[in-house]
Design a protein around this motif. Structure first.
Motif, mmCIF file in Angstrom:
data_model
loop_
_atom_site.group_PDB
_atom_site.id
_atom_site.type_symbol
_atom_site.label_atom_id
_atom_site.label_comp_id
_atom_site.label_asym_id
_atom_site.label_seq_id
_atom_site.Cartn_x
_atom_site.Cartn_y
_atom_site.Cartn_z
ATOM 1 N N LEU A 1 8.952 16.841 -9.353
ATOM 2 C CA LEU A 1 8.482 17.087 -7.994
ATOM 3 C C LEU A 1 9.678 16.947 -7.060
ATOM 4 N N LEU A 2 9.960 18.005 -6.303
ATOM 5 C CA LEU A 2 11.063 17.991 -5.347
ATOM 6 C C LEU A 2 10.515 17.679 -3.963
ATOM 7 N N THR A 3 11.149 16.744 -3.288
ATOM 8 C CA THR A 3 10.684 16.284 -1.992
ATOM 9 C C THR A 3 11.893 15.892 -1.144
ATOM 10 N N ARG A 4 11.724 15.869 0.162
ATOM 11 C CA ARG A 4 12.815 15.473 1.066
ATOM 12 C C ARG A 4 12.442 14.221 1.848
ATOM 13 N N VAL A 5 13.488 13.512 2.256
ATOM 14 C CA VAL A 5 13.315 12.325 3.088
ATOM 15 C C VAL A 5 12.969 12.769 4.508
ATOM 16 N N ILE A 6 11.882 12.240 5.030
ATOM 17 C CA ILE A 6 11.549 12.475 6.447
ATOM 18 C C ILE A 6 12.319 11.493 7.325
ATOM 19 N N ARG A 7 12.193 10.230 6.972
ATOM 20 C CA ARG A 7 12.913 9.205 7.742
ATOM 21 C C ARG A 7 12.986 7.907 6.947
ATOM 22 N N ILE A 8 13.836 7.010 7.422
ATOM 23 C CA ILE A 8 13.890 5.647 6.905
ATOM 24 C C ILE A 8 13.334 4.753 7.991
ATOM 25 N N LYS A 9 12.298 4.015 7.645
ATOM 26 C CA LYS A 9 11.675 3.110 8.594
ATOM 27 C C LYS A 9 12.088 1.684 8.260
ATOM 28 N N GLN A 10 12.654 1.013 9.252
ATOM 29 C CA GLN A 10 13.099 -0.367 9.062
ATOM 30 C C GLN A 10 11.922 -1.308 9.285
ATOM 31 N N GLY A 11 11.486 -1.983 8.229
ATOM 32 C CA GLY A 11 10.415 -2.955 8.357
ATOM 33 C C GLY A 11 10.962 -4.362 8.492
ATOM 34 N N GLU A 12 10.095 -5.287 8.803
ATOM 35 C CA GLU A 12 10.525 -6.676 8.948
ATOM 36 C C GLU A 12 10.928 -7.283 7.614
ATOM 37 N N ARG A 13 10.251 -6.843 6.550
ATOM 38 C CA ARG A 13 10.520 -7.429 5.234
ATOM 39 C C ARG A 13 11.180 -6.453 4.266
ATOM 40 N N GLN A 14 11.004 -5.139 4.497
ATOM 41 C CA GLN A 14 11.584 -4.147 3.605
ATOM 42 C C GLN A 14 11.788 -2.850 4.366
ATOM 43 N N ASN A 15 12.601 -1.996 3.775
ATOM 44 C CA ASN A 15 12.818 -0.674 4.336
ATOM 45 C C ASN A 15 11.918 0.328 3.620
ATOM 46 N N PHE A 16 11.356 1.230 4.400
ATOM 47 C CA PHE A 16 10.476 2.255 3.853
ATOM 48 C C PHE A 16 11.207 3.591 3.837
ATOM 49 N N LEU A 17 11.239 4.197 2.659
ATOM 50 C CA LEU A 17 11.774 5.548 2.515
ATOM 51 C C LEU A 17 10.579 6.498 2.559
ATOM 52 N N VAL A 18 10.448 7.243 3.645
ATOM 53 C CA VAL A 18 9.279 8.099 3.857
ATOM 54 C C VAL A 18 9.617 9.521 3.417
ATOM 55 N N LEU A 19 8.883 10.016 2.420
ATOM 56 C CA LEU A 19 9.106 11.345 1.865
ATOM 57 C C LEU A 19 8.081 12.335 2.410
ATOM 58 N N ASP A 20 8.360 13.628 2.224
ATOM 59 C CA ASP A 20 7.363 14.619 2.643
ATOM 60 C C ASP A 20 6.339 14.899 1.543
ATOM 61 N N ALA A 21 6.533 14.375 0.349
ATOM 62 C CA ALA A 21 5.498 14.381 -0.687
ATOM 63 C C ALA A 21 4.613 13.162 -0.488
ATOM 64 N N ALA A 22 3.393 13.258 -0.997
ATOM 65 C CA ALA A 22 2.444 12.174 -0.782
ATOM 66 C C ALA A 22 1.530 12.028 -1.995
ATOM 67 N N MET A 23 0.608 11.074 -1.895
ATOM 68 C CA MET A 23 -0.312 10.816 -2.994
ATOM 69 C C MET A 23 -1.189 12.024 -3.308
ATOM 70 N N ASN A 24 -1.379 12.921 -2.353
ATOM 71 C CA ASN A 24 -2.166 14.112 -2.647
ATOM 72 C C ASN A 24 -1.379 15.090 -3.536
ATOM 73 N N ASP A 25 -0.052 14.964 -3.574
ATOM 74 C CA ASP A 25 0.793 15.791 -4.440
ATOM 75 C C ASP A 25 0.998 15.141 -5.811
ATOM 76 N N LEU A 26 1.042 13.822 -5.851
ATOM 77 C CA LEU A 26 1.236 13.065 -7.093
ATOM 78 C C LEU A 26 0.440 11.775 -6.973
ATOM 79 N N LEU A 27 -0.716 11.745 -7.633
ATOM 80 C CA LEU A 27 -1.654 10.638 -7.475
ATOM 81 C C LEU A 27 -1.378 9.477 -8.417
ATOM 82 N N ARG A 28 -0.694 9.707 -9.511
ATOM 83 C CA ARG A 28 -0.578 8.699 -10.566
ATOM 84 C C ARG A 28 -0.082 7.334 -10.083
ATOM 85 N N PRO A 29 0.966 7.258 -9.244
ATOM 86 C CA PRO A 29 1.395 5.921 -8.809
ATOM 87 C C PRO A 29 0.308 5.174 -8.038
#
Length: 428
Positions: free
Chosen positions: A293-321
């Motif tokens: 599955l090919l996907t691109r990074v939308i943005r990096i969100k800085q959280g208080e405890r961790q950083n979130f790597l936000v992709l343009d793919a989602a659970m509707n594209d790949l449900l297994r995780p």
């Protein structure tokens, strides 16, 4: 028409970007992400390897269509002489439409409706894998109505732990699949009353993503003992369906799949002396590692405890995780050396469960960077949805430096086809 999209052979640094000879970075410049890409060459290799391991046996592969029902994939199966294991009339239609002959199709599943059974009977499929007494009696009635003789196998539940995820284990007594050997014994004792069903087969399938040969060996031993008992009592068995379940490598260095030769050896040992046909139902094993599955990074969100790597793919594209907490290797296709950091890798869907990985170490990424998620050829596109009104992703077949779009990205108009405001009201 297939197009050639390659460049100079990859060096070690960018080898990950080449899949079946196609440069995925260049492909992603032409197609909007996310999209699925499949290697035809990898699928053919898996088919050939399994057939070679089974050489000398009267064995037929029936691909488990639920793993990936894309017509182009089914067409590859048809070209290779592989049949189909189906669980719905939709999968029957797809298989026939792709060129898989009805005489190489078996119908499994606990909830076959009368309409589905009738359609499969009319098509002339090879065999029904029957999972309940009610289904057996329904098959008898419908076959009689159509003046057709149906061939059936009883699905045995051998009460074997497949040592896999609970949601993909199917061979334990508490699972909904199959019947006990004791119940199956009663079916064969009364088989003479079935005027339009020939009950002459056994079927077993204990689960999916199995990484040890021992559960297979134990299940096959129990089925083989029952086969010998039935033959000793005068019940001829024409086929034994050993199911599927061969695992694949999702997590490099940790998943160690069963070798086809070892799997075939377990079948040969357990079914030594069997003179009928052996059916196999590989699904995940043939296609999982052939897909990404090919996907691109939308943005990096800085959280208080961790950083979130936000992709343009989602659970509707790949449900297994989200569904299984499944691991998929995530490979950034970026140039140059970058510092390593840790991310929770997530999608844009409004669910906390829309998460591909937690605390995953990756190179530092930037918006627009291309990312590949591996091992998505099975239960990726086939389990996709339009949740959050997100269109279904495109699918692309790769074949030795060529690529062809085999499913275009869904348009919004396609997504709402069949919907309309309530205008014509009827009284119930």
């Amino acid at each position: 028409m297939p197009q050639i999209l390659s460049s100079s052979p990859p060096d070690a640094q960018d080898a990950d970007a080449f899949f079946d000879g196609v440069d995925l970075r260049r492909l992603a410049e032409r197609l909007p992400t996310p999209f699925h890409a499949y290697s035809a060459h990898a699928i053919r290799q898996r088919i050939d390897g399994l057939q070679q391991a089974l050489h000398g046996l009267d064995a037929t592969l029936c691909y488990a269509v639920k793993a990936n029902s894309t017509l182009a994939i089914l067409h590859l199966m048809a070209e290779a002489g592989v049949g189909a294991d189906i669980v719905s009339s939709g999968e029957l239609w797809r298989s026939l439409h792709a060129g898989i002959p009805a005489e190489r199709i078996v119908f499994s599943g606990v909830g076959k409706t009368e309409q589905e059974i009738a359609e499969a009977l009319a098509a002339g499929i090879l065999r029904f894998n029957v999972e309940s007494a009610d289904e057996l009696h329904t098959l008898q009635r419908l076959a009689s109505d159509l003046h057709i003789a149906a061939r059936a196998a009883v699905r045995i539940n051998p009460d074997v732990d497949a040592q896999t995820h609970a949601k993909i284990s199917t061979g334990k007594a508490e699972n909904k699949f199959g019947v006990s050997i004791a119940e199956a014994r009663r079916w064969f004792a009364e088989a003479g009353r079935l005027t339009h069903v020939r009950l002459d087969g056994l079927h077993v399938h204990i689960g999916s993503q199995i990484l040890s040969v021992e559960p297979f060996r134990l299940a096959l031993q129990r089925v083989a003992a029952f086969w010998r008992e039935l033959e000793a009592n005068g019940h001829a068995i024409a086929s034994i369906d050993v199911g599927g379940g061969l695992g694949v490598c999702y997590r490099a260095g940790q998943d160690h799949p069963v070798a086809p030769a070892d799997y075939a050896a377990a079948i040969r040992e357990a079914l030594a002396g069997f003179r009928g046909r052996i059916l196999l139902e590989p699904g995940r094993y043939l296609v999982a590692e052939a897909g990404v599955l090919l996907t691109r990074v939308i943005r990096i969100k800085q959280g208080e405890r961790q950083n979130f790597l936000v992709l343009d793919a989602a659970m509707n594209d790949l449900l297994r995780p989200s569904l299984y907490d499944a691991w998929h290797d995530i490979v950034p296709l970026v140039d140059g050396q970058r510092e390593r950091t840790r991310y929770d890798v997530v999608g844009p869907v409004c669910e906390t469960g829309d998460t591909f990985a937690r605390d995953r170490e990756l190179p530092e990424l930037r918006p627009g960077d291309l990312v590949m998620i591996r091992g998505t050829g099975a239960y990726g596109a086939s389990m996709a949805s339009t949740y959050n009104s997100r269109p279904l992703a495109a699918e692309v077949l790769l074949d030795q430096r060529r690529h062809a779009i085999v499913r275009h990205r869904q348009r919004f108009e396609d997504m709402v086809a069949g919907e309309q405001p309530a205008r014509d009201w009827d009284m119930a």
